[in-house]
Design an enzyme around this catalytic site. Structure first.
Site, PDB file in Angstrom:
ATOM      1  N   SER A 110      46.644  40.366  36.444  1.00  0.00           N
ATOM      2  CA  SER A 110      47.368  39.271  37.081  1.00  0.00           C
ATOM      3  C   SER A 110      48.806  39.222  36.556  1.00  0.00           C
ATOM      4  O   SER A 110      49.545  40.176  36.706  1.00  0.00           O
ATOM      5  CB  SER A 110      46.609  37.958  36.845  1.00  0.00           C
ATOM      6  OG  SER A 110      47.071  36.941  37.691  1.00  0.00           O
ATOM      7  N   ASP A 154      41.844  38.995  42.361  1.00  0.00           N
ATOM      8  CA  ASP A 154      42.445  38.927  41.028  1.00  0.00           C
ATOM      9  C   ASP A 154      41.575  39.663  40.000  1.00  0.00           C
ATOM     10  O   ASP A 154      40.362  39.483  39.941  1.00  0.00           O
ATOM     11  CB  ASP A 154      42.597  37.454  40.625  1.00  0.00           C
ATOM     12  CG  ASP A 154      43.509  37.258  39.433  1.00  0.00           C
ATOM     13  OD1 ASP A 154      43.158  37.738  38.342  1.00  0.00           O
ATOM     14  OD2 ASP A 154      44.564  36.618  39.585  1.00  0.00           O
TER      15      ASP A 154
END
Length: 343
Positions: A48, A195
């Site tokens: 991320s 993610d």
């Protein structure tokens, strides 16, 4: 004094956690390490926001060395703050910190009722534009001065998928930061990706298994221990999200701690390559500290230049403190005991 067989510039692997806007803390840590100039970087694993910092760090090093990397990181975070139509993070009235702007808080509430396709039918993504302008993906594939390990999650299997230098793409970097309530799934090879925090935050094992460097610095954005138990429904929801995103990382580090304890009871002549690698690994850590611990989870969406600069200053301070205390240990011994830190 450094021994004759030790390199003049000891190398360090970096494991960079994700945490949205809080990734500006890691920017500050990296700035301190780069300015210091006494440590080289080998592998960089990121998830991320950690993935963003990883690829921008690599791009800057490739283009202009340490000072190029410092400039690239500042350029990236400044561009992210400037890409939004309004200031997302605003100071609290009592001066105690930052909070989400009302418009951003309202938008986050909508994500519980509408899909990204409904909220953003034209698939506008300012982060995509920023990365496209600042990254030379083909160059990073061929000439990156560091080994990259970018974590994503396969949405339909829950499996971790790591993207290394050779298969790096803009989509892979975007997928690593794709929160499915805010962004559309990123299709890679026909498969939707989310993610990387759902499956690794970040992945540490490739740093141990795929690089020759024994020292790994964990740059964390999530506290290992919280000061208080959440009471409100909103705070409980936020804590649940943080625990879920950190669970795989904690499990991985706990596994390393248990394996190292077992290996310690095995004679060196009976150890295989993996046992020797784990026994010789040296770990270091920079924790987020009280400032990030006191910020609400919702501020991970609080992009804004003033907020970023505050986190940068905190991270830079933590980085300098770590360097002053532990720089000389790199290449010699670890500075954290996994069993004590992760149980």
């Amino acid at each position: 004094m450094r021994l004759p067989w030790q390199p003049a510039t000891p190398a360090l692997n970096l494991a960079l956690q994700g945490g949205g806007a809080h990734g500006a803390f890691t920017w500050g840590v990296l700035d301190a390490l780069l300015e210091d100039g006494q440590l080289a970087f080998d592998g960089v694993s990121g998830t991320s926001a950690g993935a963003m910092n990883a690829v921008v760090l690599a791009q800057g090093l490739m283009d202009g060395g340490r000072e190029g990397a410092r400039a690239a990181l500042r350029r990236f975070w400044t561009a992210v703050a400037g890409s939004l139509p309004f200031e997302v993070a605003v100071p609290r009235a009592d001066g105690s910190g930052y909070q989400l702007a009302p418009a951003m808080r309202l938008m986050l509430q909508w994500t519980h009722h509408f899909t990204p396709e409904q909220l953003n039918p034209f698939d506008l993504n300012p982060l995509r534009d920023v990365l496209r302008q600042q990254l030379d993906i083909e160059g990073l594939r061929q000439r990156s001065p560091v080994r990259l390990f970018i974590a994503t999650t396969e949405a339909n299997t829950g499996r971790l998928r790591l993207f290394r230098n050779a298969d790096l793409s803009l989509d892979a970097v975007l997928a690593s930061a794709c929160l499915p309530r805010l962004h559309r799934s990123v299709l890679i090879d026909g498969q939707p990706h989310w993610d990387g925090g759902y499956s690794a935050n970040p992945a540490v094992y490739p740093l141990l298994l795929e690089t020759p460097t024994r020292d790994t610095l964990l740059v964390m954005l999530t506290p290992l221990r919280y000061a208080a138990t959440p009471q409100s429904a909103q705070d409980i929801e936020h804590r649940m999200q943080e625990l879920a995103f950190n669970a795989t990382f904690l499990r991985e580090m706990r596994m390393f701690a248990h394996l190292r304890e077992r290996i310690a009871h095995i004679g060196w002549w009976r150890r295989g390559p993996l046992e020797r690698r784990l026994a010789g690994a040296r770990f270091h850590a920079i924790e987020p500290g009280p400032v990030l611990g006191e910020l609400g989870t919702d501020t991970k969406a609080a992009a804004g230049q003033r907020f970023f600069e505050m986190l940068f200053d905190v991270g830079r301070g933590q980085g300098r403190q770590w360097l002053d205390t532990h720089r000389a240990a790199v290449g010699r011994h670890g500075t954290v005991e996994l069993a004590g830190l992760f149980g």
